[in-house]
Design an enzyme around this catalytic site. Structure first.
Site, PDB file in Angstrom:
ATOM      1  N   GLU A 196       0.933  -1.258   0.035  1.00 15.30           N
ATOM      2  CA  GLU A 196      -0.123   0.026   0.061  1.00 15.30           C
ATOM      3  C   GLU A 196       0.957   1.439  -0.020  1.00 15.30           C
ATOM      4  OE1 GLU A 196      -3.764   0.003   2.052  1.00 15.30           O
ATOM      5  OE2 GLU A 196      -3.852  -2.193   2.051  1.00 15.30           O
TER       6      GLU A 196
HETATM    7  C1  LIG Z   1       2.777  -9.713   0.301  1.00 17.50           C
HETATM    8  C2  LIG Z   1       2.450  -8.401  -0.632  1.00 17.50           C
HETATM    9  C3  LIG Z   1       0.862  -8.105  -1.035  1.00 17.50           C
HETATM   10  C4  LIG Z   1       0.697  -7.086  -1.786  1.00 17.50           C
HETATM   11  N1  LIG Z   1      -0.708  -7.107  -1.986  1.00 17.50           N
HETATM   12  C5  LIG Z   1      -0.959  -6.152  -2.989  1.00 17.50           C
HETATM   13  C6  LIG Z   1      -2.349  -5.792  -3.401  1.00 17.50           C
HETATM   14  O1  LIG Z   1      -3.391  -6.638  -2.752  1.00 17.50           O
HETATM   15  N2  LIG Z   1      -2.856  -5.177  -4.271  1.00 17.50           N
HETATM   16  C7  LIG Z   1      -1.739  -4.648  -5.125  1.00 17.50           C
HETATM   17  O2  LIG Z   1      -2.257  -3.827  -6.090  1.00 17.50           O
HETATM   18  N3  LIG Z   1      -0.643  -4.856  -5.062  1.00 17.50           N
HETATM   19  C8  LIG Z   1      -0.278  -5.522  -3.648  1.00 17.50           C
HETATM   20  N4  LIG Z   1       1.215  -5.527  -3.256  1.00 17.50           N
HETATM   21  C9  LIG Z   1       2.193  -4.924  -4.113  1.00 17.50           C
HETATM   22  C10 LIG Z   1       2.921  -3.411  -3.425  1.00 17.50           C
HETATM   23  O3  LIG Z   1       1.836  -2.443  -3.116  1.00 17.50           O
HETATM   24  C11 LIG Z   1       4.152  -3.266  -4.111  1.00 17.50           C
HETATM   25  O4  LIG Z   1       4.881  -4.224  -3.924  1.00 17.50           O
HETATM   26  C12 LIG Z   1       4.501  -1.801  -3.580  1.00 17.50           C
HETATM   27  O5  LIG Z   1       3.805  -0.724  -4.196  1.00 17.50           O
HETATM   28  C13 LIG Z   1       5.997  -1.607  -4.283  1.00 17.50           C
HETATM   29  O6  LIG Z   1       5.887  -1.957  -5.477  1.00 17.50           O
HETATM   30  P1  LIG Z   1       7.276  -2.896  -6.305  1.00 17.50           P
HETATM   31  O7  LIG Z   1       7.185  -3.936  -5.547  1.00 17.50           O
HETATM   32  O8  LIG Z   1       6.998  -2.635  -7.587  1.00 17.50           O
HETATM   33  O9  LIG Z   1       8.594  -1.933  -6.149  1.00 17.50           O
HETATM   34  P2  LIG Z   1       9.139  -0.659  -6.672  1.00 17.50           P
HETATM   35  O10 LIG Z   1       8.046   0.237  -7.051  1.00 17.50           O
HETATM   36  O11 LIG Z   1       9.815  -1.341  -7.898  1.00 17.50           O
HETATM   37  O12 LIG Z   1      10.306  -0.008  -5.679  1.00 17.50           O
HETATM   38  C14 LIG Z   1      11.366  -0.608  -5.705  1.00 17.50           C
HETATM   39  C15 LIG Z   1      12.188   0.338  -4.657  1.00 17.50           C
HETATM   40  O13 LIG Z   1      12.402   1.543  -5.231  1.00 17.50           O
HETATM   41  C16 LIG Z   1      11.744   2.614  -4.393  1.00 17.50           C
HETATM   42  N5  LIG Z   1      11.063   3.649  -5.233  1.00 17.50           N
HETATM   43  C17 LIG Z   1      10.517   3.475  -6.136  1.00 17.50           C
HETATM   44  N6  LIG Z   1       9.963   4.899  -6.716  1.00 17.50           N
HETATM   45  C18 LIG Z   1      10.581   5.609  -5.873  1.00 17.50           C
HETATM   46  C19 LIG Z   1      10.624   7.190  -5.966  1.00 17.50           C
HETATM   47  N7  LIG Z   1       9.910   7.936  -6.796  1.00 17.50           N
HETATM   48  N8  LIG Z   1      11.186   7.909  -5.023  1.00 17.50           N
HETATM   49  C20 LIG Z   1      11.965   7.180  -3.960  1.00 17.50           C
HETATM   50  N9  LIG Z   1      12.010   5.587  -3.995  1.00 17.50           N
HETATM   51  C21 LIG Z   1      11.175   4.978  -5.017  1.00 17.50           C
HETATM   52  C22 LIG Z   1      10.539   2.066  -3.731  1.00 17.50           C
HETATM   53  O14 LIG Z   1      10.389   2.662  -2.456  1.00 17.50           O
HETATM   54  C23 LIG Z   1      11.469   0.722  -3.324  1.00 17.50           C
HETATM   55  O15 LIG Z   1      12.382   0.585  -2.065  1.00 17.50           O
HETATM   56  C24 LIG Z   1       1.523  -6.435  -2.584  1.00 17.50           C
HETATM   57  C25 LIG Z   1       3.113  -6.818  -2.259  1.00 17.50           C
HETATM   58  C26 LIG Z   1       3.440  -7.801  -1.281  1.00 17.50           C
HETATM   59  C27 LIG Z   1       4.991  -7.950  -1.443  1.00 17.50           C
END
Ligand SMILES: Cc1cc2nc3c(=O)[nH]c(=O)nc-3n(C[C@H](O)[C@H](O)[C@H](O)COP(=O)(O)OP(=O)(O)OC[C@H]3O[C@@H](n4cnc5c(N)ncnc54)[C@H](O)[C@@H]3O)c2cc1C
Length: 379
Positions: free
Chosen positions: A363
């Site tokens: 989230e």
């Molecule tokens: C167990 C689990 C349950 C989940 N449940 C749901 C769900 O029900 N529905 C749903 O839609 N999603 C869900 N998610 C997804 C979750 O919301 C995302 O994993 C999360 O938003 C991060 O996206 P990403 O994994 O693509 O990481 P990325 O966006 O690739 O981020 C990688 C790193 O880069 C950093 N980063 C990225 N952009 C920036 C920026 N502009 N400035 C600074 N730092 C940045 C991030 O903070 C992170 O440290 C779930 C994830 C998990 C692991």
């Protein structure tokens, strides 16, 4: 300023506390070990009205406030964060959006069974290439007149396997960027909708996380939520409330670990006395108690603002940012206070430490919360 809870809020907190002890605690270690979804426990949570606790009774909910929701999330998360995330997603990511923006027909068909806990919902925004950068939606919902043709993949979807109703965010008009995104209600079993294998996770292992695939799924036009192009705003507004739930989940993980560490420190003897007599341990407990109280106040304030019709986006981001950091710090220290016993499963704190990590990620990561907060403070 009043810090007292109402009779009703105290009652619902006690009910959640009792439920966590009697229904969630037995088997929580085994469910974590075997990644078993707490199906029976979720069914009972539904019967008790916890899955639609903020939905109006008119639509099958319990009609409670967001403060009560925070209290319930804390109590359930002290014991089993894999069960509490079902409560959080169903209430604030699925029921809230349907109640606020759904048509009467959508509410009758989808909200009522979700609020009664007869069905479970999922919120589907993240994709393999769209996490923090949620505007980069590759899933498409092409307008075909009487229906949308849905194609794409969603990642990491909580309740992915056990849900019946999925709110899916997809791009209809790429030229309009985030104003061309829609939110659609998709049912399990629609032709072309398949569910990937369950993810093997570090924490909240009982929670049911899957990728979802959509291949030429025909979604009727009447399943679009609100007007054309509202999907991205819908997702962002929904997440503002969702973050109160996850902040309270982090709070519960922290306070659960703290209570275990406090108790253990009084029982464990070293150098002829209880380790709670050592100032090094006392200071750890003091830091934990202070940070947990601050996290609790941030959670309750965000909820109170929501209950009073005030803006709560910044408050919910602050609560989530802080409470999730407190959850990490507290659980690591709780393991430390337990010494070697903290490193094995029977003492629960290692699981709470693993569960805490997700609260800094889903989230919106902690970095994304800082973007939301700094945007507000620099306005
Ligand atoms: C167990 C689990 C349950 C989940 N449940 C749901 C769900 O029900 N529905 C749903 O839609 N999603 C869900 N998610 C997804 C979750 O919301 C995302 O994993 C999360 O938003 C991060 O996206 P990403 O994994 O693509 O990481 P990325 O966006 O690739 O981020 C990688 C790193 O880069 C950093 N980063 C990225 N952009 C920036 C920026 N502009 N400035 C600074 N730092 C940045 C991030 O903070 C992170 O440290 C779930 C994830 C998990 C692991």
């Amino acid at each position: 300023m009043h810090f007292e809870l109402t009779e009703e809020q105290l009652m619902i907190r006690q009910a959640a506390r009792d439920f966590a002890q009697t229904e969630l605690k037995p088997g929580v270690i085994e469910r974590d070990e075997h990644q078993k979804f707490p199906a029976e426990q979720v069914k009972k949570l539904g019967e008790l009205g916890f899955l639609g606790m903020m939905v109006s009774p008119q639509y099958g909910g319990s009609g409670m406030d967001a403060v009560s929701y925070v209290l319930v999330m804390e109590e359930l998360s002290k014991i089993d964060a894999s069960a509490s995330v079902v409560v959080s997603v169903n209430n604030s990511l699925v029921c809230y959006g349907l109640e606020k923006y759904g048509t009467e027909a959508q509410k009758e068909k989808y909200l009522v069974p979700l609020a009664k806990g007869e069905k479970i919902g999922a919120f589907c925004l993240s994709e393999p290439e769209a996490g923090s950068d949620a505007t980069s939606q590759k899933t498409t919902a092409i307008d075909m007149g009487d229906h949308y043709l849905l194609n794409g993949t969603k990642n990491w979807i909580t309740n992915g396997g056990n849900a019946s109703t999925y709110l899916v965010i997809a791009q209809t008009d790429a030229a309009k960027k985030h104003n061309g995104i829609n939110a659609l209600i998709v049912e399990k079993g629609m032709e072309g909708f398949t569910i990937g294998p369950k993810e093997n996770k570090l924490g909240i292992r009982g929670s049911d996380t899957h990728s979802l695939m959509f291949t030429d799924v025909k979604v009727p036009k009447e399943n679009r939520i609100a007007e054309d192009g509202f999907g991205f705003k819908f997702a962002m507004q929904t997440l503002e409330g969702g973050r109160i739930g996850i902040a309270a989940q982090a709070l519960g993980i922290a306070s659960g670990a703290y209570e275990l560490a406090l108790q253990y420190s009084k029982e464990r003897k070293a150098f002829g006395k209880a380790i709670s007599d050592l100032q090094a341990i006392q200071f750890k407990l003091a830091d934990m108690a202070t940070e947990i109280e601050a996290a609790r106040l941030l959670c309750l304030k965000a909820a109170w603002q929501k209950d009073h019709g005030l803006p709560y986006g910044q408050a919910s981001s602050m609560a989530k940012l802080y409470a999730s950091d407190v959850a990490m710090r507290t659980t690591v220290e709780a393991v430390q206070i337990h010494g070697g016993y903290g490193f094995v499963k029977e003492y629960h704190v290692e699981r709470l430490m693993r569960d805490a990590k997700i609260t800094q990620i889903y989230e919106g990561t902690s970095e994304i919360q800082k973007i939301v907060i700094s945007r507000e403070v620099l306005k």
